[in-house]
Design a protein around this motif. Sequence first.
Motif, mmCIF file in Angstrom:
data_model
loop_
_atom_site.group_PDB
_atom_site.id
_atom_site.type_symbol
_atom_site.label_atom_id
_atom_site.label_comp_id
_atom_site.label_asym_id
_atom_site.label_seq_id
_atom_site.Cartn_x
_atom_site.Cartn_y
_atom_site.Cartn_z
ATOM 1 N N GLU A 22 22.080 0.778 -18.210
ATOM 2 C CA GLU A 22 23.106 0.351 -17.607
ATOM 3 C C GLU A 22 23.840 1.286 -16.348
ATOM 4 N N GLY A 23 22.625 2.337 -16.433
ATOM 5 C CA GLY A 23 23.221 3.359 -15.195
ATOM 6 C C GLY A 23 23.424 3.146 -13.312
ATOM 7 N N PRO A 24 22.417 3.128 -13.080
ATOM 8 C CA PRO A 24 21.975 3.150 -11.629
ATOM 9 C C PRO A 24 22.330 1.424 -11.229
ATOM 10 N N SER A 25 20.998 0.641 -11.449
ATOM 11 C CA SER A 25 21.562 -0.046 -11.195
ATOM 12 C C SER A 25 23.234 -1.417 -11.500
ATOM 13 N N ARG A 26 23.440 -0.873 -12.083
ATOM 14 C CA ARG A 26 25.099 -1.067 -12.779
ATOM 15 C C ARG A 26 26.423 -1.080 -11.790
ATOM 16 N N GLU A 27 26.100 0.230 -10.877
ATOM 17 C CA GLU A 27 26.271 1.135 -9.749
ATOM 18 C C GLU A 27 26.021 0.361 -8.442
ATOM 19 N N LYS A 28 24.802 -0.328 -8.543
ATOM 20 C CA LYS A 28 24.561 -0.955 -7.052
ATOM 21 C C LYS A 28 25.223 -1.995 -6.939
ATOM 22 N N ARG A 29 25.082 -2.377 -8.416
ATOM 23 C CA ARG A 29 26.104 -4.164 -8.447
ATOM 24 C C ARG A 29 27.211 -4.270 -8.084
ATOM 25 N N ARG A 30 28.392 -3.251 -8.419
ATOM 26 C CA ARG A 30 29.343 -2.261 -8.370
ATOM 27 C C ARG A 30 29.919 -2.579 -6.731
ATOM 28 N N GLU A 31 28.705 -1.767 -6.107
ATOM 29 C CA GLU A 31 29.042 -1.848 -5.149
ATOM 30 C C GLU A 31 28.969 -2.483 -4.080
ATOM 31 N N ALA A 32 27.822 -4.060 -4.373
ATOM 32 C CA ALA A 32 27.531 -4.670 -3.382
ATOM 33 C C ALA A 32 29.169 -5.931 -3.735
ATOM 34 N N ARG A 33 29.738 -5.603 -4.491
ATOM 35 C CA ARG A 33 31.415 -6.943 -5.065
ATOM 36 C C ARG A 33 31.473 -5.762 -4.399
ATOM 37 N N ALA A 34 32.252 -4.848 -4.303
ATOM 38 C CA ALA A 34 33.233 -3.672 -3.407
ATOM 39 C C ALA A 34 32.703 -4.101 -2.034
ATOM 40 N N ILE A 35 31.796 -4.353 -1.162
ATOM 41 C CA ILE A 35 31.757 -4.409 -0.093
ATOM 42 C C ILE A 35 31.673 -5.962 0.280
ATOM 43 N N TYR A 36 31.705 -7.016 -0.644
ATOM 44 C CA TYR A 36 32.078 -8.533 -0.482
ATOM 45 C C TYR A 36 33.622 -7.754 0.221
ATOM 46 N N ASP A 37 34.087 -7.334 -1.070
ATOM 47 C CA ASP A 37 35.368 -7.246 -0.984
ATOM 48 C C ASP A 37 36.515 -7.167 -0.009
ATOM 49 N N LYS A 38 36.101 -5.998 0.599
ATOM 50 C CA LYS A 38 36.566 -5.531 1.792
ATOM 51 C C LYS A 38 35.861 -6.379 3.276
ATOM 52 N N ALA A 39 35.171 -6.353 2.706
ATOM 53 C CA ALA A 39 35.001 -7.676 3.893
ATOM 54 C C ALA A 39 35.834 -8.845 3.851
ATOM 55 N N GLY A 40 36.540 -9.316 2.563
ATOM 56 C CA GLY A 40 37.040 -9.736 2.705
ATOM 57 C C GLY A 40 36.805 -11.761 2.706
ATOM 58 N N ILE A 41 35.060 -11.407 2.053
ATOM 59 C CA ILE A 41 34.310 -12.399 1.750
ATOM 60 C C ILE A 41 35.096 -13.503 -0.009
ATOM 61 N N ASP A 42 35.422 -14.097 0.527
ATOM 62 C CA ASP A 42 35.667 -15.074 -1.165
ATOM 63 C C ASP A 42 34.319 -15.033 -1.171
ATOM 64 N N ARG A 43 33.974 -14.800 -3.014
ATOM 65 C CA ARG A 43 32.902 -14.571 -3.847
ATOM 66 C C ARG A 43 33.049 -15.196 -5.059
#
Length: 94
Positions: A22-43
């Motif tokens: 659950e190491g690096p790929s989990r971090e990439k998924r968390r980073e993806a969620r942060a990108i959408y949240d920072k842009a204000g996109i409702d997911r």
Amino acid sequence: MPYVTKPRPYKKEYSQQLDRGEGPSREKRREARAIYDKAGIDRKGKDIDHKVPLSKGGGTKGNLKLTSPSANRSFSRKADHSVKNNAPKATRTR
């Protein structure tokens, strides 16, 4: 959470997490969620799909799209749970 009197073993939990893969790929998924949240996109009710799967070397920059959960989770998998190909399974028609 059960009542315990000793401190939580964070280092042990982290090493177990890495052993499960659950190491690096989990971090990439968390980073993806942060990108959408920072842009204000409702997911809400949607999944963030990586156009090129993480198991095939895909990253997060310019590799993301919102999809429905049923479409995102319907990929054919190998025995090691990696994606066989980057196309969803054919939908059943009856």
